[in-house]
Structures are given as C-alpha cells and as structure tokens.
Design a protein around this motif. Structure first.
Motif, PDB file in Angstrom:
ATOM      1  N   GLY A 295      86.437  42.081  55.422  1.00 51.20           N
ATOM      2  CA  GLY A 295      85.951  43.202  54.836  1.00 51.20           C
ATOM      3  C   GLY A 295      85.617  44.319  55.737  1.00 51.20           C
ATOM      4  N   ASP A 296      84.987  45.316  55.090  1.00 48.21           N
ATOM      5  CA  ASP A 296      84.818  46.520  55.740  1.00 48.21           C
ATOM      6  C   ASP A 296      83.234  46.760  55.907  1.00 48.21           C
ATOM      7  N   HIS A 297      82.789  47.801  56.738  1.00 50.80           N
ATOM      8  CA  HIS A 297      81.585  48.183  56.963  1.00 50.80           C
ATOM      9  C   HIS A 297      81.502  49.503  57.002  1.00 50.80           C
ATOM     10  N   ASP A 298      80.340  50.270  56.699  1.00 47.95           N
ATOM     11  CA  ASP A 298      80.103  51.441  56.919  1.00 47.95           C
ATOM     12  C   ASP A 298      79.694  52.048  58.237  1.00 47.95           C
ATOM     13  N   VAL A 299      80.232  52.915  58.767  1.00 46.85           N
ATOM     14  CA  VAL A 299      79.873  53.519  60.224  1.00 46.85           C
ATOM     15  C   VAL A 299      79.580  54.990  60.063  1.00 46.85           C
ATOM     16  N   GLN A 319      84.535  53.662  56.118  1.00 46.47           N
ATOM     17  CA  GLN A 319      84.420  52.639  56.153  1.00 46.47           C
ATOM     18  C   GLN A 319      85.657  51.953  57.281  1.00 46.47           C
ATOM     19  N   ARG A 320      85.216  51.237  57.792  1.00 51.08           N
ATOM     20  CA  ARG A 320      86.004  50.613  58.892  1.00 51.08           C
ATOM     21  C   ARG A 320      86.011  49.073  58.915  1.00 51.08           C
ATOM     22  N   ARG A 321      87.265  48.434  59.307  1.00 52.45           N
ATOM     23  CA  ARG A 321      87.264  46.936  59.382  1.00 52.45           C
ATOM     24  C   ARG A 321      86.161  46.232  59.960  1.00 52.45           C
ATOM     25  N   VAL A 322      85.459  45.474  59.741  1.00 52.62           N
ATOM     26  CA  VAL A 322      84.606  44.689  60.558  1.00 52.62           C
ATOM     27  C   VAL A 322      85.548  43.886  61.866  1.00 52.62           C
ATOM     28  N   LYS A 344      80.020  34.723  53.147  1.00 55.28           N
ATOM     29  CA  LYS A 344      80.676  35.748  53.811  1.00 55.28           C
ATOM     30  C   LYS A 344      81.377  35.081  55.193  1.00 55.28           C
TER      31      LYS A 344
END
Length: 582
Positions: A295-299, A319-322, A344
């Motif tokens: 998944g992705d996470h907000d940076v 959004q970038r890849r975890v 997760k």
C-alpha cells in the motif's frame, strides 16, 4: 536426521518414519509403503500416474504428457487387480508389444480399460513408441532397486514393516520424506506419498465431523522440485477446512508458475491465509505486486515559490509507496514480510528455529530463569567487535554464536575496510565504546538501572530482562521508526551507524536507559525523553555530530583527533605513598 528423528519421537511418544530411498540421510529401510494399496478405482490410478508424469519436462506443450499419463494409469490398474507391484508396471513399459496388461484387465472386470490399452498398443509404431517413451521417462526412478525397495514388498526373512497411511492422520506420528532433485530422483514417490497422507487426512476428517483435531501439519519444502502435486492450488483451501494445514515453501514466485502455471499459482497465493516473503527477490513484477499490496502512505511535501519578490511556502500531501519494489528487492537477510488475511502487512525479524529450540532447552535446564537468571559477567572476546546480544562484544564480519541462534559461518557484519591503518584506529575507538557498554551491562546485571532512566530504583536481578535483545534490534525496530527526521543539511544520519564509535556509545545509553524507563509506567518515558532523548538526539543528528560527513548514500567516518606524544616526564607519576595518612 537420526538425531532429529529420535528427538521428535521422544517429544511425541510415537513413531517417526523417515522415507529416504536415495540415501540422503543414510536412514535404514525399516519400513515400506505400497503405492498400489489405495488404488481401488480408476480415479486413484490416474492420480498416482499424474505424480510421475508431472516430472516430465515439456509435457504441457505436446500431446505425449496426457497420452503417457493415460497409459501409465491403465498399467497401474492392471498391476493392482493382478496383485502386482510398480516393478511390473515398469517391466510392461519396456515392451510395447506385451499384451499382458490388457488380458489382466479383461479378466478382472475392466473391459473398457482393456480396450483402451489395446488401442494404444496397436497404434502406429512411431506414435506408440512416443507414448511409451513418455511414460517410461516419467517412471525411470523405478529402474533403481535402491528406490523400488521402499515401495515393493520385502524379501522373505526381511524385518520390514508396512506403514499404515490410514492410521497416520489420527496419531502423533511424524513422517520425513527425502529426495534429490534431477532425473531419476524419487520425487514422484515423495509427491505420491505426501498426497496419499493428505487424502487420508481429509478422509479421516470427514468421518469425524469434518475437521481433524488436532490438525495435521504438512510442510512442503522444495514443493516445486521434489513434491509436485498438480492440483495443490485447488486443494489448498479445502485442505485447511479439514484440519490438514499445508505449508508450501518455494524459492520464488516464478518457480511456482513453472509448475502450476500462472492461474494455478495465483490460486495458490490467494488461498494461502499467511504469506511469508524472505529476502533475495529479483523478480521485478512480483516485487512490484508486493509493493502495491503493501500500500501507500501520505507524505507531506514542502515547496517554495517566488512571486513579486515574495517567497511563499506551502505543504501538500502526496501518496508514496510504503515499501517500493527496490527496497523489497534489497530486503536484508533475517527480515521477512508477512501478509495475513484480514490484517495489514508487517515486516518482522526472522528467528532461527535451531537457536530458538536451543535457548528454550537451556531455559528449561535453568529452571525457567531465562536470560536474567544467568550469573557472571559478560563474556569477553578478542578481536574487532560490534555489540551483540545484551551488549556483549561480537566479532565484526561474523554472525553471532550458535548459542545465540545464528550460523557461525554466516557473514552478517560489514566488510573490513581497505585501509588497515585507519581500521586499527577505528577498532581502538570501538573497543573503548564497547568497554563502556560492558561496564554498563555489568551494572544492570546486578540490578542497578541508571537513575536518569526514571525507573524508580533498582530492579531485582531475577526480573531484569531487556525487551530488545541487542542494540541493533532497538535501533532497527524502535529508534528509526519512532524518531525519524528529514535527512539533509540540518539532520545527518548514516545507514552504517554501527561504524561510528560515538554513535554506538550514545545509542547504547539511549537503549539501556529506555529499557529501565519502560519499567516505570508513570514517569519513566517522560523522564527518559527529557533527560536522555532530548539531549542525545540533537547531538547524533547534528551536522557537527558523529554522522556529519555522511549522507544516505555515502559512509565516511571521522578520523581520530590528531595528537602528539608529550615530552618525557610531562605527566609525573604520583608518589608511591601519596595520600597516605600517618
């Protein structure tokens, strides 16, 4: 293997069977298995034949694979109804003009199979030869008497027991199956016996309410090489629902595609409720798929713009890849990704079973005291070292000892630097840091937790046990995750933090004091952050700190400060009796 089998038998109190037809572990043949015992229908004969034919390379691209499987299943049925063995099957395959199998099938009430066999036997010579050759190639392990002795009745006078596959799932017995990969191996028989045990487990579960209790574990190591079961993907979820728990180990995702095809491997992957991915993934598409699944996470990204002589700063989420595919490929040894149904993904540190079992056995001998119960100062070792478990010195460039659960032949440490002179200086600095760590550990082993930790006083020696087993674990699992910073001109960090003596000392202080602070649930963390973290963290990350010359892509340790030897007698020795009171 003999020692492992003996320990397993002692633990379970029941028989341990070792199937070693190729003499890998040199296990004696004290038992045998009859593959034809459960062949009571055409379906069972076809299933047994499929385990042999699946090992023939290139079978999916031509007609000879299915044709060879059909012929082989017919011959297996003929051997079964006539009381024969697999040796009879291989004998018939070496003479494509022998009508005996058809005659036997007709005599025992299988006219359709007899007619099918006659149709194959009367084909054009070239076609018939190709079909027989395919089946003969698939069963070439049967020409080895060492292998066939495990699957044929013993000679008169031999004390060899026949395994009862129907009773196995209802017991605590254990079965180890060994085989080599390559032509002529016993892999088809390994797959057939494994499949038979799983089917017996399902049958036993159906007779007892639908599920085995306790369940039967089926560990399929090298499943794509020596234990190819063609319909394993479609059986996966059904086996689990019956209490037969398969655990399949593959070298790569592509290896599974080579055996079960893209659709079959996707079905196997989707049916598995727990997926563990280790290091060494070089399949770009698979790594990318894993990255998307994680998944992705907000940076928050800061930007600066200039307009009419004015500077404007703005922040916007992106959004970038975890975990990008490149980082999955570079997964370090000992780290695994775990994906479970309904949860997760997680990155975990793998524990070697051998070391864990040894430590558990030691704890039992010590009466359950564990690490805190071992008396005596930390052991010292000579030579270049880095911090090991409990702060003990550990040789650089080598793994921890077997007692600590690692392979002494492995190489987990950094390579030695090319400049040996510079290396000597760095070793001296590291040894000084580790000497301090050793003294700190000795104090904590006697129940003295640093007062700055806010632990509220000394801790009983029998109760004290660090939450993290080493500085490396604390830095990797907590420090860099809980206290990340943007690395650049203002904040400095080095991925090779373990090669900076000052960083080791400061991080050791932070780890040890954190271990003490966690024991005080009220004021411990507050005191630790105010007195320890807020002091050491700015120094560690400062441009003038230990990582000042390093970047995320470059490691450059400071050279020791220059010194010149003082003149002789500059530091006078104190008088022999200085400080004595008359």
């Amino acid at each position: 293997m003999a020692g492992k089998a003996a320990l397993r038998a002692q633990d379970t109190g029941e028989r341990v069977w070792v199937f070693d037809p190729q003499g890998i572990a040199h296990a004696p043949r004290t038992w045998w298995w009859n593959p034809l015992a459960a062949v009571n229908s055409v379906e069972e004969a076809e299933r047994l034949a499929s385990h042999f034919v699946l090992t023939v390379e290139g079978k999916d691209g031509d007609i000879w694979g299915p044709a060879g499987a059909s012929l082989l299943s017919t011959l297996i049925m003929a051997a079964k109804v006539s009381g024969g063995t697999l040796l009879d099957v291989y004998t018939w395959l070496n003479d494509d003009s022998d009508p005996t199998p058809g005659t036997l099938l007709k005599q025992h009430g299988h006219p359709l199979l007899a007619k099918e066999f006659e149709g194959t036997r009367t084909m054009a010579h070239e076609t018939r030869a190709s079909v027989y050759f395919t089946a003969r190639t698939a069963t070439k392990c049967l020409r080895n008497p060492q292998i066939t002795s495990w699957v044929t009745p013993p000679l008169p006078g031999e004390d060899v027991e026949e395994i009862d596959t129907a009773a196995f799932p209802l017991s605590r017995q254990t079965l180890y199956l060994l085989s080599k990969d390559g032509g002529g191996s016993a892999a088809p028989l390994v797959a057939a016996l494994t499949d038979r045990m799983m089917r017996e487990g399902v049958h036993a579960a159906e007779l007892r309410g639908g599920r085995l209790d306790p369940p039967m574990m089926v560990l399929l190591d090298e499943a794509a090489n020596i234990c190819r079961i063609g319909d394993l993907p479609s059986l996966y979820s059904h086996l689990g629902s019956r209490g037969v728990i398969p655990l399949t180990i593959l070298q790569s995702y592509a290896q599974g595609v080579g055996v079960w095809g893209d659709t079959g491997m996707k079905a196997l992957w989707g049916a598995a409720t727990v997926k563990v991915i280790g290091s060494g993934i070089d399949d770009a598409s698979f790594a990318e798929d894993l990255s998307r699944l994680i998944g992705d996470h907000d940076v928050t990204v800061a930007s600066v713009s200039y307009s009419d002589g004015r500077r404007t700063r703005s922040r916007s989420p992106q959004q970038r890849r975890v975990l990008p595919a490149s980082e999955i490929r570079a997964l370090p040894k000992g780290r695994v990704l775990v994906m479970t149904t309904g949860a997760k993904p997680a990155m975990l540190r793998a524990a070697l079973v051998r070391g864990a079992a040894r430590r558990a056995d030691r704890r039992r001998r010590e009466g359950g005291r564990g690490r805190a119960g071992r008396r005596g100062p930390p052991r010292r070792r000579s030579g270049p070292a880095s911090t090991g478990r409990h702060g003990r010195p550990r040789r650089r460039g080598a793994a921890m000892s077997e007692e600590q659960g690692y392979d002494p032949g492995a190489d987990f440490g950094p390579p030695p630097p090319a400049d040996l002179t510079e290396a000597g200086r760095r070793i001296v600095a590291l040894e000084a840091a580790l000497e301090y760590v050793t003294e700190l550990l000795a104090a904590s082993a006697e129940g003295a937790v640093p007062a700055a930790a806010g632990a509220g006083g000394p801790v009983d020696d029998e109760e004290w046990e660090p939450y993290y087993g080493s500085l490396e674990e604390w830095v990797t699992d907590l420090f860099i995750v809980a206290f990340p910073r943007n690395v650049g001109q203002q904040n400095k960090w080095c991925p090779q933090w373990w090669d900076h003596a000052e960083a080791i000392m400061r991080l050791e202080v932070l780890w040890r004091s954190w271990e003490g602070a966690r024991l005080d649930p009220v004021n411990g963390m507050a005191a630790w952050m105010a007195q320890q973290l807020d002091h050491h963290l700015p120094i560690l990350l400062s441009p003038d700190g230990p990582f000042g010359q390093c970047t995320p892509d470059r490691h450059l340790a400071y050279k020791p400060l220059p010194v010149k030897p003082p003149p002789r007698g500059w530091f006078r020795e104190p008088p022999e009796h200085a400080g004595d009171v008359a």
